[in-house]
Design a protein around this motif. Structure first.
Motif, PDB file in Angstrom:
ATOM      1  N   ASP A 173      10.304   1.301   0.514  1.00  0.00           N
ATOM      2  CA  ASP A 173      10.280  -0.129   0.211  1.00  0.00           C
ATOM      3  C   ASP A 173      11.569  -0.434  -0.546  1.00  0.00           C
ATOM      4  O   ASP A 173      11.741  -0.034  -1.691  1.00  0.00           O
ATOM      5  N   ARG A 176      11.966  -1.655  -4.196  1.00  0.00           N
ATOM      6  CA  ARG A 176      11.570  -0.792  -5.300  1.00  0.00           C
ATOM      7  C   ARG A 176      12.495   0.399  -5.499  1.00  0.00           C
ATOM      8  O   ARG A 176      12.413   1.082  -6.520  1.00  0.00           O
ATOM      9  N   SER A 184       5.057   1.497  -3.575  1.00  0.00           N
ATOM     10  CA  SER A 184       4.457   0.460  -2.734  1.00  0.00           C
ATOM     11  C   SER A 184       3.186   1.015  -2.090  1.00  0.00           C
ATOM     12  O   SER A 184       3.156   1.366  -0.916  1.00  0.00           O
TER      13      SER A 184
END
Length: 244
Positions: A173, A176, A184
């Protein structure tokens, strides 16, 4: 689930990028060979090595270091970055890599990757898919250092690759990555539920040992940890803990 330490290389040095941005780089004093030995001694069964220079410009900028890692470290090496042709893939296999991560090409030309999956080293391919959440809640793969969006959503792309024989997925992700924002979890849980045959490696957002416990509960087979290990947010002892 296995904890998989990550080493990102740029100019032969150990670095980390925030959200894949080359202008937001943190450099570390560790020698990559010494760092890899430290991870191996801590119990790592696989080390993930990214050639950031090759990912950006193609070629094999850090391939000599990767080959040293494969020959000098008594732990399997998984490597990615800049794999844009069958020759690029072959060079990394010949260097001694146990697995090779293919990223942007999966998004741009999944047909070519499907052909490689049918080849003799197909089981050593890891699809490295960096994704961003769309407005409708779906996940869209990105390419070219996250600057290009794919034409189909993550599940549609994975359906094609899994049908072609894909066994390993590294999914990040991008919001992040390198941010210690937590993993995630819904993303990994949904992928694991839909594609039970895939060995999923979760990547992005790990900031504590508690995050590892949560990722394990999604069904992921592995969890990539880079910056959190380098900066002591996740202790080296966690590698042995998650190697059992």
């Amino acid at each position: 689930m296995k904890l998989i330490p990550a080493i990102d290389l740029r100019g032969g040095r150990v670095v980390r990028l925030q959200q894949g941005d080359y202008e937001r780089e943190t450099r570390y004093d560790d020698d990559p060979i010494v760092l890899a030995k430290r991870y191996a001694d801590a119990g790592a069964g696989l080390i993930h090595v990214v050639d950031l220079d090759s990912a950006r410009r193609g070629g094999e900028a850090n391939l000599a270091i990767i080959e040293r890692l494969c020959t000098e470290i008594d732990t399997a090496i998984q490597t990615g970055g800049g794999v844009r042709s069958r020759e690029d893939f072959r060079r990394r296999i010949d260097a001694g890599a146990e697995r090779v991560v293919i990223g942007s090409l999966c998004v741009r030309d999944p047909g070519a990757v499907a052909e490689w999956l049918a080849g003799p080293d197909g089981a050593r391919i890891v699809a490295g898919l960096d994704v961003a959440q769309a407005i409708d809640g779906g996940w869209m793969p990105r390419a070219a250092g996250w600057t290009e969006s794919g034409e189909v959503d993550l599940f549609t792309l994975l359906e094609r690759l899994v049908n072609a024989g894909l066994k390993h997925l590294l999914c990040t992700d991008i919001e992040r990555d390198g941010m210690f924002a937590g993993p995630s979890l819904a993303l990994y849980e949904s992928v694991c539920d839909r594609f039970s045959s895939l060995a999923v490696q979760a990547s992005g957002g790990i900031g504590s040992a508690a995050d590892l416990v949560e990722v394990a509960q999604t069904g992921a087979a592995g969890c990539i940890v880079g910056r959190a290990l380098l900066e002591g947010r996740v202790d080296l002892a966690e590698i042995q803990k998650w190697s059992r």
